[in-house]
Write an enzyme that holds these catalytic residues in place. Structure first.
Site, mmCIF file in Angstrom:
data_model
loop_
_atom_site.group_PDB
_atom_site.id
_atom_site.type_symbol
_atom_site.label_atom_id
_atom_site.label_comp_id
_atom_site.label_asym_id
_atom_site.label_seq_id
_atom_site.Cartn_x
_atom_site.Cartn_y
_atom_site.Cartn_z
ATOM 1 N N ASP A 19 12.794 -1.880 -7.141
ATOM 2 C CA ASP A 19 11.764 -2.187 -8.140
ATOM 3 C C ASP A 19 10.998 -0.891 -8.575
ATOM 4 O O ASP A 19 10.194 -1.132 -9.337
ATOM 5 C CB ASP A 19 10.721 -3.242 -7.524
ATOM 6 C CG ASP A 19 9.812 -3.658 -8.738
ATOM 7 O OD1 ASP A 19 10.240 -4.084 -9.701
ATOM 8 O OD2 ASP A 19 8.660 -3.746 -8.210
ATOM 9 N N ILE A 39 1.299 -5.762 2.295
ATOM 10 C CA ILE A 39 2.506 -6.152 1.498
ATOM 11 C C ILE A 39 3.549 -6.322 2.838
ATOM 12 O O ILE A 39 4.107 -7.378 2.982
ATOM 13 C CB ILE A 39 2.916 -5.456 0.416
ATOM 14 C CG1 ILE A 39 2.032 -5.506 -0.759
ATOM 15 C CG2 ILE A 39 4.383 -5.733 -0.022
ATOM 16 C CD1 ILE A 39 2.133 -4.172 -1.806
ATOM 17 N N ASP A 47 5.593 1.928 11.689
ATOM 18 C CA ASP A 47 4.168 2.080 10.977
ATOM 19 C C ASP A 47 3.507 3.253 11.721
ATOM 20 O O ASP A 47 3.513 3.191 12.873
ATOM 21 C CB ASP A 47 3.244 0.836 10.709
ATOM 22 C CG ASP A 47 2.290 1.337 9.625
ATOM 23 O OD1 ASP A 47 1.612 2.436 9.786
ATOM 24 O OD2 ASP A 47 2.159 0.578 8.609
ATOM 25 N N GLU A 64 10.855 7.028 -12.652
ATOM 26 C CA GLU A 64 10.763 5.711 -13.641
ATOM 27 C C GLU A 64 9.652 5.956 -14.650
ATOM 28 O O GLU A 64 9.809 5.166 -15.880
ATOM 29 C CB GLU A 64 10.064 4.548 -12.792
ATOM 30 C CG GLU A 64 8.771 4.842 -12.198
ATOM 31 C CD GLU A 64 8.443 3.568 -11.504
ATOM 32 O OE1 GLU A 64 8.971 3.386 -10.581
ATOM 33 O OE2 GLU A 64 7.174 2.986 -11.907
ATOM 34 N N ARG A 88 7.229 2.809 -3.632
ATOM 35 C CA ARG A 88 7.161 3.965 -4.837
ATOM 36 C C ARG A 88 8.628 4.559 -4.657
ATOM 37 O O ARG A 88 9.221 4.858 -3.614
ATOM 38 C CB ARG A 88 6.060 5.025 -4.524
ATOM 39 C CG ARG A 88 4.829 4.646 -4.769
ATOM 40 C CD ARG A 88 4.431 4.207 -6.266
ATOM 41 N NE ARG A 88 3.043 3.962 -6.540
ATOM 42 C CZ ARG A 88 2.557 2.673 -6.624
ATOM 43 N NH1 ARG A 88 3.642 1.814 -6.595
ATOM 44 N NH2 ARG A 88 1.644 2.353 -6.912
HETATM 45 P P1 NAD Z 1 -1.387 -0.729 2.813
HETATM 46 O O1 NAD Z 1 -2.336 0.409 2.478
HETATM 47 O O2 NAD Z 1 -2.065 -2.188 2.809
HETATM 48 O O3 NAD Z 1 -0.185 -0.367 3.846
HETATM 49 C C1 NAD Z 1 0.538 0.364 3.868
HETATM 50 C C2 NAD Z 1 1.219 0.602 5.231
HETATM 51 O O4 NAD Z 1 1.877 1.940 5.120
HETATM 52 C C3 NAD Z 1 -0.085 1.017 6.132
HETATM 53 O O5 NAD Z 1 0.066 -0.085 7.271
HETATM 54 C C4 NAD Z 1 0.132 2.388 6.496
HETATM 55 O O6 NAD Z 1 -0.328 2.632 7.915
HETATM 56 C C5 NAD Z 1 1.678 2.513 6.326
HETATM 57 N N1 NAD Z 1 2.033 4.146 6.440
HETATM 58 C C6 NAD Z 1 1.169 5.044 5.955
HETATM 59 N N2 NAD Z 1 2.178 6.221 6.003
HETATM 60 C C7 NAD Z 1 3.007 5.878 6.585
HETATM 61 C C8 NAD Z 1 4.183 6.463 7.153
HETATM 62 N N3 NAD Z 1 4.251 7.851 6.906
HETATM 63 N N4 NAD Z 1 5.203 5.807 7.681
HETATM 64 C C9 NAD Z 1 5.009 4.582 8.024
HETATM 65 N N5 NAD Z 1 4.198 3.671 7.652
HETATM 66 C C10 NAD Z 1 2.945 4.308 6.894
HETATM 67 O O7 NAD Z 1 -0.532 -0.887 1.054
HETATM 68 P P2 NAD Z 1 -0.004 -2.278 0.592
HETATM 69 O O8 NAD Z 1 -0.839 -2.773 -0.180
HETATM 70 O O9 NAD Z 1 0.721 -3.088 1.529
HETATM 71 O O10 NAD Z 1 0.923 -1.362 -0.555
HETATM 72 C C11 NAD Z 1 2.201 -0.867 0.046
HETATM 73 C C12 NAD Z 1 2.676 0.046 -1.206
HETATM 74 O O11 NAD Z 1 3.458 -0.980 -2.118
HETATM 75 C C13 NAD Z 1 1.853 0.760 -2.033
HETATM 76 O O12 NAD Z 1 1.494 1.935 -1.540
HETATM 77 C C14 NAD Z 1 2.486 0.821 -3.342
HETATM 78 O O13 NAD Z 1 3.116 2.096 -3.261
HETATM 79 C C15 NAD Z 1 3.591 -0.284 -3.411
HETATM 80 N N6 NAD Z 1 3.137 -1.331 -4.292
HETATM 81 C C16 NAD Z 1 4.030 -1.638 -5.280
HETATM 82 C C17 NAD Z 1 3.888 -2.601 -6.223
HETATM 83 C C18 NAD Z 1 4.843 -3.190 -7.115
HETATM 84 O O14 NAD Z 1 4.775 -3.751 -8.028
HETATM 85 N N7 NAD Z 1 6.273 -2.850 -6.892
HETATM 86 C C19 NAD Z 1 2.510 -3.149 -6.420
HETATM 87 C C20 NAD Z 1 1.554 -2.951 -5.364
HETATM 88 C C21 NAD Z 1 2.048 -1.774 -4.477
#
Ligand code: NAD
Length: 334
Positions: free
Chosen positions: A256, A153, A172, A261, A232
Site C-alpha cells: 500500500d 495497527i 517489536d 511514491e 512506509r
Molecule cells: P504505533 O506507533 O502504534 O506502532 C508502531 C510499533 O512499531 C510500535 O510498537 C514500536 O515499538 C514498533 N517499532 C518501532 N521501531 C521498531 C523496530 N525497529 N522494529 C520493530 N518494531 C519497531 O504506530 P501505528 O499507529 O501502529 O502505525 C504503524 C505505521 O503504519 C506508521 O508508522 C505508519 O508508517 C503506518 N501507517 C500507514 C497508513 C496507511 O494508510 N497505509 C496509515 C496509518 C499509519
C-alpha cells in the site's frame, strides 16, 4: 487560525469542511516542498500529509513566514525534520490513533486478494470467462503470520489474523503485553522471518527500520512467502524485492506504500507515461498487488483525522496542552 493545507484531495476538503467550525483553511493541491513553501505566506499553521516535505530548509522558510505549528493529518511523521521544527520553536502535532482498524483491515484485503485472486476472478467473470485455471489459493487457517511492529495497527492486525485461525508471531522492540497474553508469541526478527508464511510490516520508518526488508532478510524468509507492507515504502528495498520475486524466493507481494511514491500516489496519471521503471517492473508481476496508500481511507478514519487535527489547532490557539504533540527525544510510541 489561518491554515495552509497542502496535498489536498477531494476527500480531505470534504471531511475538513464538514468538521471545521472556526479556522480559515486555504486548500492547496500542491505538495509542500521548497518550491511551494510560499503558498503558506499569510498563514500561521500548515496542515501536511505523508508525502509533504518538511525538511530543515522548508521549516526555516515557514518559520520566517510566521508559521507556528505543523499539523500532520496522519500518524507517521518521518517526513518532518522534528529537530529543525523544535529549533524553530514550531510545534508538530499528528493524529497518532485514527482507526487502526482501517489499515489493519486493508492489510487483510491485500492478503485475501493476493491469495484468492479475486481481482482476476472479477475481471474473468465479467468477460464471460468462468474458468478456475490458475486461481488456486491456500487456506489462511493454520498458517503462520509474522507481524513486525505491534503498536496500534499491528495489534489490530494480529488479532484479525488470530481470528482467522493463524498462528501469529511477532517482532517489536517493545513487547505488547496484552497481545502476548492474548497468545501472540514474540521472537527475534530472524525467527519471525524464518517461520512466517506471511510477513506484515507495521513499524514506523526510522533509521533502524529503513530497508528492514533487504537482500539479506529476504534470504531468511520462507521460499514462496507473502510480504505485506502498509506502513512506509522505505521499509522495503524495492530492488531487492524485485530480485526475490524474479527468482521465486518471494511468492507474493502486497504494497500500500512504495519507496518512491511521492510523485505518483494520490494522482490520476492514467494518460501519463510512468517514468519510474522500478514501479513499472513491479506492476508486471502477476503475484504483486499495489494500492496507492489507501489503508487509512475509511469514513471512520477520515472523520477522526479531521476532528483530531482541527482540535489540535484549536488547542494550540487556546494555549492548551497538545496531547498529540511530537516531542523530542523521539521514542517509539505504544
Ligand atoms: P504505533 O506507533 O502504534 O506502532 C508502531 C510499533 O512499531 C510500535 O510498537 C514500536 O515499538 C514498533 N517499532 C518501532 N521501531 C521498531 C523496530 N525497529 N522494529 C520493530 N518494531 C519497531 O504506530 P501505528 O499507529 O501502529 O502505525 C504503524 C505505521 O503504519 C506508521 O508508522 C505508519 O508508517 C503506518 N501507517 C500507514 C497508513 C496507511 O494508510 N497505509 C496509515 C496509518 C499509519
Amino acid at each position: 487560525m489561518k491554515i495552509a493545507f497542502f496535498s489536498t484531495q477531494p476527500y480531505d476538503k470534504d471531511y475538513f469542511e464538514r468538521h471545521n467550525t472556526r479556522h480559515e483553511i486555504l486548500f492547496f493541491e500542491a505538495r509542500l516542498n521548497e518550491q511551494t513553501t510560499n503558498l503558506a505566506r499569510g498563514c500561521n499553521a500548515v496542515c501536511a500529509f505523508v508525502n509533504d516535505q518538511l525538511n530543515a530548509a522548508v521549516l526555516n522558510t515557514l518559520k520566517e513566514m510566521g508559521i507556528k505549528i505543523i499539523a500532520q493529518r496522519c500518524a507517521g511523521f518521518n517526513n518532518v525534520d522534528v529537530v529543525a521544527a523544535s529549533r524553530n520553536d514550531m510545534a508538530v502535532v499528528r493524529v497518532p490513533a485514527y482507526s487502526p482498524h482501517a489499515v489493519a483491515e486493508h492489510a487483510l484485503a491485500l492478503i485475501m486478494t493476493l491469495n484468492r485472486k479475486t481481482h482476476k476472478a472479477y475481471n474473468r467473470v465479467r468477460e464471460g470467462n468462468f474458468s478456475l485455471d490458475r486461481l488456486t489459493g491456500f487456506d489462511l487457517y493454520g498458517k503462520t503470520v509474522g507481524v513486525i511492529g505491534t503498536g496500534k495497527i499491528g495489534e489490530c492486525f494480529a488479532r484479525i489474523m488470530h481470528g482467522l485461525g493463524c498462528t501469529v508471531i511477532a517482532f517489536d522492540i517493545i513487547i505488547n503485553k496484552e497481545l502476548e497474553a492474548f497468545g501472540v508469541k514474540y521472537s527475534s526478527l530472524r525467527e519471525v522471518l524464518e517461520r512466517s508464511n506471511i510477513v506484515s510490516l507495521h513499524c514506523p520508518l526510522t533509521e533502524q527500520t529503513r530497508h528492514l526488508i533487504n537482500k539479506g532478510t529476504l534470504e531468511i524468509m520462507k521460499t514462496g512467502a507473502m510480504l505485506i507492507n502498509t506502513s512506509r515504502g522505505a521499509l522495503v528495498d524495492t530492488v531487492a524485492v524485485i530480485n526475490a520475486l524474479k527468482n521465486g524466493k518471494l511468492g507474493y507481494l502486497g504494497l500500500d506504500v512504495y519507496e518512491q511514491e511521492e510523485k505518483l500516489f494520490f494522482h490520476d496519471l492514467n494518460e501519463n507515461i510512468i517514468a519510474d521503471d522500478t514501479l513499472v517492473r513491479l506492476l508486471g508481476f502477476p503475484n504483486v498487488l499495489i494500492t496507492s496508500h489507501q489503508g487509512f481511507l475509511t469514513d471512520e478514519a477520515l472523520t477522526q483525522i479531521a476532528m483530531e487535527t482541527l482540535q489540535s489547532l484549536t488547542d494550540f490557539e487556546e494555549h492548551k496542552p497538545l496531547k498529540n504533540k511530537v516531542s523530542l527525544p523521539l521514542t517509539p510510541s505504544k
